[in-house]
Scaffold this active site. Sequence first.
Site, PDB file in Angstrom:
ATOM      1  CE  LYS A   1      -3.700  -2.009   2.447  1.00 42.54           C
ATOM      2  NZ  LYS A   1      -3.812  -2.951   3.542  1.00 42.54           N
TER       3      LYS A   1
ATOM      4  CG  HIS B   1      -3.337  -2.410  15.790  1.00 41.09           C
ATOM      5  ND1 HIS B   1      -4.138  -3.314  16.328  1.00 41.09           N
ATOM      6  CD2 HIS B   1      -3.077  -2.763  14.577  1.00 41.09           C
ATOM      7  CE1 HIS B   1      -4.676  -4.146  15.491  1.00 41.09           C
ATOM      8  NE2 HIS B   1      -4.048  -3.719  14.238  1.00 41.09           N
TER       9      HIS B   1
ATOM     10  CG  HIS C   1      -6.979  -0.357  15.932  1.00 38.29           C
ATOM     11  ND1 HIS C   1      -6.295   0.705  15.408  1.00 38.29           N
ATOM     12  CD2 HIS C   1      -6.804  -1.402  15.061  1.00 38.29           C
ATOM     13  CE1 HIS C   1      -5.926   0.297  14.019  1.00 38.29           C
ATOM     14  NE2 HIS C   1      -6.386  -0.867  13.899  1.00 38.29           N
TER      15      HIS C   1
ATOM     16  NE  ARG D   1      -4.766 -11.360  12.749  1.00 41.58           N
ATOM     17  CZ  ARG D   1      -4.154 -10.200  12.832  1.00 41.58           C
ATOM     18  NH1 ARG D   1      -3.705  -9.837  13.887  1.00 41.58           N
ATOM     19  NH2 ARG D   1      -4.527  -9.376  11.757  1.00 41.58           N
TER      20      ARG D   1
ATOM     21  CG  ASP E   1     -16.858  -7.424   5.881  1.00 42.21           C
ATOM     22  OD1 ASP E   1     -17.410  -6.809   6.278  1.00 42.21           O
ATOM     23  OD2 ASP E   1     -15.862  -6.985   4.759  1.00 42.21           O
TER      24      ASP E   1
ATOM     25  NE  ARG F   1     -17.910  -3.818   5.296  1.00 45.39           N
ATOM     26  CZ  ARG F   1     -16.896  -3.219   4.575  1.00 45.39           C
ATOM     27  NH1 ARG F   1     -17.163  -1.759   4.204  1.00 45.39           N
ATOM     28  NH2 ARG F   1     -15.637  -3.689   4.386  1.00 45.39           N
TER      29      ARG F   1
ATOM     30  N   GLY G   1     -11.652   0.267  11.192  1.00 49.16           N
ATOM     31  CA  GLY G   1     -12.912   0.065  10.226  1.00 49.16           C
ATOM     32  C   GLY G   1     -14.266  -0.321  11.138  1.00 49.16           C
TER      33      GLY G   1
HETATM   34  P1  AMP Z   1      -9.723  -2.327   8.989  1.00 56.21           P
HETATM   35  O1  AMP Z   1      -8.964  -3.418   8.920  1.00 56.21           O
HETATM   36  O2  AMP Z   1      -9.701  -1.078   9.979  1.00 56.21           O
HETATM   37  O3  AMP Z   1      -9.665  -1.630   7.560  1.00 56.21           O
HETATM   38  O4  AMP Z   1     -11.542  -2.544   9.137  1.00 56.21           O
HETATM   39  C1  AMP Z   1     -12.053  -3.755   8.498  1.00 56.21           C
HETATM   40  C2  AMP Z   1     -13.126  -4.090   9.181  1.00 56.21           C
HETATM   41  O5  AMP Z   1     -14.328  -2.820   9.270  1.00 56.21           O
HETATM   42  C3  AMP Z   1     -13.947  -5.075   8.619  1.00 56.21           C
HETATM   43  O6  AMP Z   1     -14.578  -6.054   9.403  1.00 56.21           O
HETATM   44  C4  AMP Z   1     -15.086  -4.220   7.890  1.00 56.21           C
HETATM   45  O7  AMP Z   1     -16.436  -5.227   7.847  1.00 56.21           O
HETATM   46  C5  AMP Z   1     -15.559  -3.394   9.061  1.00 56.21           C
HETATM   47  N1  AMP Z   1     -16.308  -2.210   8.423  1.00 56.21           N
HETATM   48  C6  AMP Z   1     -15.892  -1.231   7.675  1.00 56.21           C
HETATM   49  N2  AMP Z   1     -16.884  -0.480   7.480  1.00 56.21           N
HETATM   50  C7  AMP Z   1     -17.924  -0.779   8.118  1.00 56.21           C
HETATM   51  C8  AMP Z   1     -19.334  -0.354   8.411  1.00 56.21           C
HETATM   52  N3  AMP Z   1     -19.980   0.422   7.897  1.00 56.21           N
HETATM   53  N4  AMP Z   1     -20.026  -1.045   9.240  1.00 56.21           N
HETATM   54  C9  AMP Z   1     -19.418  -2.078  10.240  1.00 56.21           C
HETATM   55  N5  AMP Z   1     -18.128  -2.858   9.749  1.00 56.21           N
HETATM   56  C10 AMP Z   1     -17.478  -2.342   9.170  1.00 56.21           C
END
Ligand code: AMP
Length: 397
Positions: free
Chosen positions: A16, A182, A209, A242, A284, A286, A329
């Site tokens: 990235k 983190h 976090h 995990r 995930d 969502r 997230g």
């Molecule tokens: P990150 O590793 O910080 O990018 O976070 C990824 C996680 O954030 C995944 O489990 C996503 O499903 C969750 N996430 C991102 N947007 C949303 C949302 N609007 N509602 C619930 N979870 C979310």
Amino acid sequence: MNDLILIINAGSSSIKFSLFIQTAADPALLYKGQVEGIYVDPQFSAKNAAGDKLADEKLPADAPRNHDYALRYLLNWVQSHTEGRKLAVIGHRVVHGGTAFTKPVKVDAGVLAELDTTIPLAPLHAPANIGPMKALASLLPDVPQVACFDTAFHRTQPEINQLYALPVELAEREGIRRWGFHGLSYEYISSVLPDIDVRAATGRTVVCHLGNGASMAALHKGQCVLTTMGFTALEGLPMGTRTGTIDPAIVLHLMTHLKMNAAEIESLLYKESGLLGLSGVSSDMRELHSSAEPRARMAIEYFANRIVQQVGSLAAALQGIDALVFTAGIGENDDELRRLVCTPLQWLGVQIDEAANKVRSGEPRRISTAQSTVPVYVIPTNEELMIARHALHCIGL
Ligand code: AMP
């Protein structure tokens, strides 16, 4: 003009990047993007600061599928979008700094040699982090590079919070201690807290976090006192795939009764467990929320429950709590998860404001009622900006 800052975050299958421009205030984001699927089907994508897609393309089919080529591809794209400006510095996110690196450092041959000694501590991540530094040292020898470590922020933990109850000599020899991860995210939160809540910045704050990887940290006066991740990023909260903390004797059971080998157990603990393992549906959040499968709901409640338990533990380590912060997230976007965490914390003085909790915004915000004795905040994290600040500081700009 040499005023661009390139941030590289290289993982085992992706690189990235973010490109910032130096300003009188904080560096400002110009572009971010990545090469994903490096060994499988590499794909490059990039966006501008407003989130508009500028590129989304497969790397040439006949090109090598490795980190070196991915890095050169990415660098070419960056250099064709600099409009005559030049790179002042390249900042790298490095997962493990071991005991040698407790703060960001300008990369030179000695640092690269020392970094090689951290490989046994992070065998998957460290080579991916170090490789681009070596490649960029020959591709762009005049551009200074700075390494920023995810473990560094946690070196302020009191010694007893960094130790495991293992024989001291063995633990020291093998570097088995509670490193924590983190750190760049926590450091960013700590850096913006004074503008949001002075009492939280100078007092006792628990930061959650919560992303694909999830951890929590107890901050006193902005410094880490205790964090939930330890020797590896497996300890503490359950995560997307995990386990988080489990009884280590489970591993012995898997070895002796199921005859599983190290690779199989590693895959189970890192890739098949957590929210995915509990739900049988997805890692995930969502997808878990939109699933009708009862186990998906159970996984969400399990995650919230473990966060609640850790708030208690971290508040005890701080001997009180002046603020609770959600980030990453899930922490930034999932109001239902935040509600599930905050509701059982009423005994601690936490009172969530249901309407404020539902507000969607990319800005830091308070989501607790005026009566809540412990204010609760959502603060979007920005690890890349933290690295950009460090990179400039390290080269004296
Ligand atoms: P990150 O590793 O910080 O990018 O976070 C990824 C996680 O954030 C995944 O489990 C996503 O499903 C969750 N996430 C991102 N947007 C949303 C949302 N609007 N509602 C619930 N979870 C979310």
